[in-house]
Every structure is written in structure tokens, then in C-alpha cells.
Write a protein that holds these residues in place. Structure first.
Motif, mmCIF file in Angstrom:
data_model
loop_
_atom_site.group_PDB
_atom_site.id
_atom_site.type_symbol
_atom_site.label_atom_id
_atom_site.label_comp_id
_atom_site.label_asym_id
_atom_site.label_seq_id
_atom_site.Cartn_x
_atom_site.Cartn_y
_atom_site.Cartn_z
ATOM 1 N N ASP A 198 7.547 5.466 -11.515
ATOM 2 C CA ASP A 198 8.177 4.472 -12.390
ATOM 3 C C ASP A 198 9.501 3.955 -11.835
ATOM 4 O O ASP A 198 10.255 3.283 -12.532
ATOM 5 N N ASN A 199 9.787 4.278 -10.557
ATOM 6 C CA ASN A 199 11.060 3.838 -9.987
ATOM 7 C C ASN A 199 10.863 3.378 -8.550
ATOM 8 O O ASN A 199 10.400 4.141 -7.702
ATOM 9 N N ASP A 200 11.179 2.113 -8.290
ATOM 10 C CA ASP A 200 11.152 1.580 -6.929
ATOM 11 C C ASP A 200 12.535 1.747 -6.315
ATOM 12 O O ASP A 200 13.527 1.255 -6.859
ATOM 13 N N GLN A 201 12.604 2.431 -5.180
ATOM 14 C CA GLN A 201 13.874 2.731 -4.547
ATOM 15 C C GLN A 201 13.956 2.051 -3.182
ATOM 16 O O GLN A 201 13.150 2.361 -2.293
ATOM 17 N N PRO A 202 14.880 1.112 -2.989
ATOM 18 C CA PRO A 202 15.019 0.486 -1.668
ATOM 19 C C PRO A 202 15.238 1.542 -0.586
ATOM 20 O O PRO A 202 16.056 2.441 -0.740
ATOM 21 N N PHE A 203 14.483 1.435 0.489
ATOM 22 C CA PHE A 203 14.551 2.436 1.555
ATOM 23 C C PHE A 203 15.836 2.275 2.359
ATOM 24 O O PHE A 203 16.143 1.183 2.843
ATOM 25 N N ASP A 204 16.583 3.383 2.506
ATOM 26 C CA ASP A 204 17.802 3.343 3.314
ATOM 27 C C ASP A 204 17.770 4.383 4.421
ATOM 28 O O ASP A 204 18.748 4.559 5.140
ATOM 29 N N GLY A 205 16.655 5.071 4.564
ATOM 30 C CA GLY A 205 16.505 6.022 5.644
ATOM 31 C C GLY A 205 17.201 7.338 5.424
ATOM 32 O O GLY A 205 17.181 8.202 6.297
ATOM 33 N N LYS A 206 17.808 7.559 4.264
ATOM 34 C CA LYS A 206 18.643 8.737 4.077
ATOM 35 C C LYS A 206 17.974 9.856 3.294
ATOM 36 O O LYS A 206 18.413 10.988 3.341
#
Length: 289
Positions: free
Chosen positions: A46-54
């Protein structure tokens, strides 16, 4: 109307899309398989998280990369239809170059369901592969391939949503989205006035992707510029983490596991359990308030 089935192939160093023709009976089974895998892939997310590689996603997260040009070959199939593409030929596996197979969703006609493909999925008649037929085993007389048990990603317009970056990058060229320190940045970090590298050879050997990602995060945060050695050691001690000091500098140990804990602490990824007082490494960098 039947949904078209496609393969993304690497041919002559270029990505090309091929259509995979299916018999009528198999068509329905493939669609059902992808529908089930889509439901499993999205279940509880239920949560889209922008990928930051961390960080690694939590159970309810999907990582998201937005890159319209990268995803255009997949999205083009929604408008072009199967007739615009050559048939997939697996008569010669070395030339087929399959990287992924995909079809559109039934519940969302702008969503594409994507499976990673590995060479181990090829079923070559030259390998003396057995198939089960009429309660007996018979030899496979034609080339074929198996399908994976789960989706690798879904594509929605300019966005690709996924859980494992490692699996996704085996399909797509997405290095520019991978946040990791370059060799020059690693050396800048190691040469910072705050640090004494205990063993340069062991430090270099410890520089895997995870370590480079942590170093990138530390450099980007500015923590070394805004905190002196004494402050960093005090903050570490506050959570029960001892960082050795030599000649007024923090010691970066030769032990790879210990080094990662210190890097993770500097990148604000280590915390002390409220009840156990044990140290933990977090897989999420989101604030809670």
C-alpha cells in the motif's frame, strides 16, 4: 480478447521485443498464471517508495523508478499490438537472448506484468530433457522454456515498481538509478581527516555494493562536515557502539562486518532496541514523525 505475450530479448547488443504465439488452451493458462502472480505481487503493498538506493523495502512497500524512455519498449506493445513484432524463435538459445517475458494486466490495461528470465529456464531438446505424458516420461523433442513462479516488477506508464533492485537490473540497464559511491568517492571518504584506516587492503576488499551505498549516503548527508570526532564517538557510545580512536581519528577497522556497522551508524542506520538494548541495523530510512 486474448492478451498478447511478449519477450524482451537482447540481440546484437540491442533490446528488442518479440511476440510469443500461444495455442488457445495454453493462452488461458498463461493469463491465469500472470493474474495470480499479479495479485500476489501487489498483496499488502500500500506504499510506493521512490527508489534511492539506500534501503530494502518493508513488507508493504514497492520501490519505484520513473524512467519513461527506459520503459517505452514495454509500453509501446500496448498500442502496437502483436502484429508489429517478430515471433520469438528459440530454435537457437544463444541467439534468442531472452531477458524477460511479459503481458498486460487484466484489471489495469495500462499495467504490464513482468517476469525475469534466466538461462536455466531453457528446456533444450539436446539436453535429453524428460517430460511427463500419459503417466509416463517421454523425451522432450522440441525446444521450450519454463516460466518463473513470481513477477519481478510491474510497469505503469513511466514507472516501474519492484521489490528487488538486484533482480530488476538483470532485465533493464538502470545503473544511473543505482546510488553507490565511485572509487574516487570511496577514497575521498577513507582519506577524510576524521578517519584512520586500520588496514588499507582489507578496507578495499570490503567495498562491495552495500558498503559503497552506505559511503555515498554518508558523504551526501554531510555528517562528517557537521560533527567532529568527539561528537561522533559520543553519539555512538550513546547507543552502545564503541568506535576506536587513534591519534584523534576514528578507526575504520579491517573486519568487514564491523566496518559495515560503523558505516551504517554514520549513515544513521543503526539503533538500540528500546527493551533489549541490543544494536540493530535498520533497512528503512524513513522518519516516523
Amino acid at each position: 480478447m486474448p492478451r498478447s505475450f511478449f519477450a524482451l530479448c537482447r540481440v546484437n547488443d540491442q533490446n528488442v521485443v518479440r511476440r510469443i504465439p500461444l495455442q488457445a488452451g495454453v493462452q488461458g493458462e498463461i493469463e491465469q498464471l500472470f493474474d495470480q502472480q499479479e495479485a500476489a505481487f501487489l498483496d499488502g503493498k500500500d506504499n510506493d517508495q521512490p527508489f534511492d538506493g539506500k534501503w530494502t523495502p518493508d513488507d508493504n512497500d514497492l520501490l519505484v523508478i520513473e524512467d519513461a524512455p527506459l520503459l517505452q519498449p514495454f509500453n509501446d506493445t500496448l498500442q502496437n499490438g502483436p502484429a508489429a513484432y517478430d515471433r520469438l524463435d528459440v530454435g537457437n538459445y544463444d541467439e534468442a537472448g531472452i531477458k524477460a517475458v511479459f503481458m498486460r494486466s487484466a484489471v489495469n490495461q495500462t499495467r504490464i506484468l513482468l517476469q525475469r528470465f534466466q538461462t536455466s529456464q531453457y528446456l533444450a531438446k539436446g539436453r535429453f530433457t524428460l517430460r511427463f505424458d500419459n503417466n509416463q516420461f517421454a523425451r522432450l523433442t522440441e525446444h521450450g522454456f519454463s516460466l518463473d513462479t513470481k513477477l519481478t516488477a510491474v510497469i505503469e506508464g513511466p514507472q516501474v515498481k519492484f521489490v528487488s533492485f538486484a533482480n530488476l537490473r538483470k532485465i533493464m540497464t538502470i545503473q544511473e538509478h543505482f546510488v553507490a559511491a565511485t572509487e574516487a568517492e570511496v577514497q575521498t571518504f577513507a582519506g577524510h581527516g576524521h578517519f584512520h584506516v586500520e588496514n588499507a587492503a582489507l578496507f578495499d576488499a570490503a567495498m562491495d555494493e552495500r558498503s559503497r551505498k552506505l559511503i555515498k549516503g554518508v558523504l551526501a548527508s554531510g555528517v562528517l562536515d557537521h560533527n567532529d570526532v568527539g561528537t561522533i564517538r559520543t553519539r555512538a557510545a550513546d547507543i552502545g557502539l564503541e568506535i576506536a580512536e587513534q591519534d584523534g581519528r576514528l578507526v575504520l577497522p579491517g573486519d568487514k562486518k564491523r566496518l559495515k556497522v560503523i558505516l551504517n551508524f554514520l549513515e544513521e542506520g543503526v539503533f538500540k532496541g528500546s527493551f533489549s538494548n541490543a544494536l540493530f541495523e535498520t533497512n528503512s530510512k524513513r522518519t516516523v514523525q
